[in-house]
Design an enzyme around this catalytic site. Sequence first.
Site, PDB file in Angstrom:
ATOM      1  N   ASP A 161      -2.815  11.548  -1.370  1.00  0.00           N
ATOM      2  CA  ASP A 161      -2.720  10.228  -0.769  1.00  0.00           C
ATOM      3  C   ASP A 161      -1.966  10.364   0.542  1.00  0.00           C
ATOM      4  OD1 ASP A 161      -2.558   7.520  -0.232  1.00  0.00           O
ATOM      5  OD2 ASP A 161      -0.831   7.218  -1.529  1.00  0.00           O
ATOM      6  N   ASP A 165      -0.559   8.082   3.435  1.00  0.00           N
ATOM      7  CA  ASP A 165      -0.299   6.684   3.711  1.00  0.00           C
ATOM      8  C   ASP A 165       0.590   6.603   4.947  1.00  0.00           C
ATOM      9  OD1 ASP A 165       0.517   4.079   3.792  1.00  0.00           O
ATOM     10  OD2 ASP A 165       0.827   3.909   1.631  1.00  0.00           O
ATOM     11  N   ASP A 190       1.637  12.147  -0.003  1.00  0.00           N
ATOM     12  CA  ASP A 190       2.621  11.509  -0.873  1.00  0.00           C
ATOM     13  C   ASP A 190       2.693  12.304  -2.188  1.00  0.00           C
ATOM     14  OD1 ASP A 190       4.431   9.642  -1.682  1.00  0.00           O
ATOM     15  OD2 ASP A 190       2.931   8.131  -2.230  1.00  0.00           O
TER      16      ASP A 190
END
Lengths: 387, 334
Positions: free
Chosen positions: A98, A100, A291
């Site tokens: 992920d 972000d 992440d």
Amino acid sequence: MKPATLEFVKQRFAEYYQRQNLTVPSSLEQREWGFIFFDAAAEVRMRRHMAFADPEELGAYVKSLVPAHVYYSTAYYQTPSAPTMNEKHWAGADLIFDLDADHIVRGPYAMMLARVKEETEKLLAMLTDELGFARSQIRIAFSGGRGYHIHVTDIAVRGWGSQERREIVDYVCGIGLDPAAMLAPGGGETESDLRSDRAGAEGARTGWRRRYVETLRAHLLDLAARDPAEATAYLAGLDGIGKRTAAEFLADIGSLAAGAPEDLLKNRVVRALTAAPGFEERLRDAGARADEPVTTDIKRLIRTPGSLHGGSGMRVVPLDIRDFADFDPLVDAVVFGDRDVRVDLKANFATSLLGNTYSLDAGIRNVPEALAIFLCCRGVAEIAGGA
Amino acid sequence: MGIVLDRKELIKYPFLKESQQLARRHVESLEEFLGSSPGDAALERAKERVVAALTFKKEFQDENTQNLKPELEIASYAIARLLVSCVGDRSLVDRLARYEAERASFFLAAEEPEIRRFVAWSVGIDTGAAAMPVTRYVELVPHLRDRRWRLVNRDVRQGGVNLEPGEIDELIRERIRAIIADQLPLRVPAGICERLAPVTGEIAALQQQQVLEQFGEVREEAFPPCISALIQAITAGTNLTHMGRFAITSFLHTIGMNVAQIADVFARAPDFDPDMTMYQVEHISGRGGTEYTPPSCATMRTFGLCANRDRDCERVNHPLSYYRLKKNIKKKRS
């Protein structure tokens, strides 16, 4: 969201799901699904532990209930609809990353999107060139918000627990780097290569051993370029480094930076520098800022490609690795049209969308539908009465 | 692979399928075997194995000259697994797995290349390759503590991890350890455990004594900063995340605090709920069957629990190592 706004957004979402299907993940019957609905009470509750036998059943559910957010499990379960994790019987999971922008940089939306795309490109290069995952086993999705999800579906990773996944995510993020291992001589190239041709030997360094040396050299050269008094003060602030040592080090820094990697660690000041937060931060920049907890969590729900993100109205766009470079979320993830919609903007707002740049003052105004959806989903505007 | 190991060789590698088959041919009913005099000899040897595991035995030369029959020697490996399974303690299981792996590794070091290759192949490792696929490598190394094993510190190219000479032997040992540890604890019928009770009792007592010697009395001033921060958070009435509660409970349990003592720590919270706390503490400390080891520094970092890092943290990868280190320093000073 006021009722009229909610109704407007929900209708547009319904219209979208009438014409577009979700991208159905492999082994659909083994996935758990979760949904968040528009009309959920103040506290947003997710309806999860759902399972669908086939794409038609899933499609019918989404078309009739029009959720604001759609998620499915990266894990495969024997009984995905069981109410507790134990009863579901975990049977593997895709490897997920992920990225972000919220965790990387603050600023205007377009800038955050551009930066997180760079991180994603770094990650993809590491996954394919260094870790050796096949491009055909990698799926990308624009999250519909401020980032990207990478799904590695290779069967070889499926049974991995958190620990195996941590090795991988630590690798892509550059966590736990050992200076001695990074700067050690050799690593594929022969001893004579090293002696005869420095530049050639450098070329043979790959992966983190190359990134680490490059980052350290850049760090040293930046120090050399700084105001000498300032640089001395910085160095003298490091553990165990005195003013005199710092000054001597600065006088020498050019030749040190040009020398062999394995000689760098013999220097006490370099050792202190590599342990200081400033350098660690630079190393993180050399890696990809994924992440970590998302990758190590083997029971995660993730946004479904092809669905809409209820917090932005943008599409969670499935992407092939080939198409990634040309992807522009502010164009390609926008699914609504340009008919005028009257909105009441709560505050001044600037963004670009579908190739246009908007700088809007607070108050009532007409904007294209796509922008209206975006503003309403973000919670910065409401639908205004009248036309 | 077309290799047949003889009985003398099989006793060095009792975890091999071939060894187990040999032992099974001689033991028809476990119940009966344990009552027989060969069974007694094997049980005695099994106890030796577990005791050796608990006392970190590193020399195995003498074991090659045991006058126990090969099939009994191999049976003793199987019984040792029963013993630790009946005690049911995860750290004891880990000790036995580590001991058996080190023992096998000791013999492998002096082994014929062909046999060595065969044993490695049996546990899924190809000794001929200079690089190992990334996907295989990361399955082997998570429990190896040294930083050099972390994937991030390896020379990784095009999906392969380069190995230095000699490293393959360490990976074989680790693989054997992991295989044995994964198989344990076995589900042993209650009747068998009862039968073994006199021996398991001795083992449990020895282990308790070891824990006390290793960690001694609990000294809060030697706690790592992350654990102290968690305790402070509890005292201040902050709601800990699940991971936070897990970290503190498993840490305190491992250093030798019992459930009641751990509950006392949680009782410092203004909104202390005794029932809830006891339930969670008992669950984490293994009353539910699984015993959990406290999270490593890496995991603490991932969950944002690595608070107030200090210089001693640089020297360790695990909060427990920090505690051991600090305690030993303090002991030397006082």
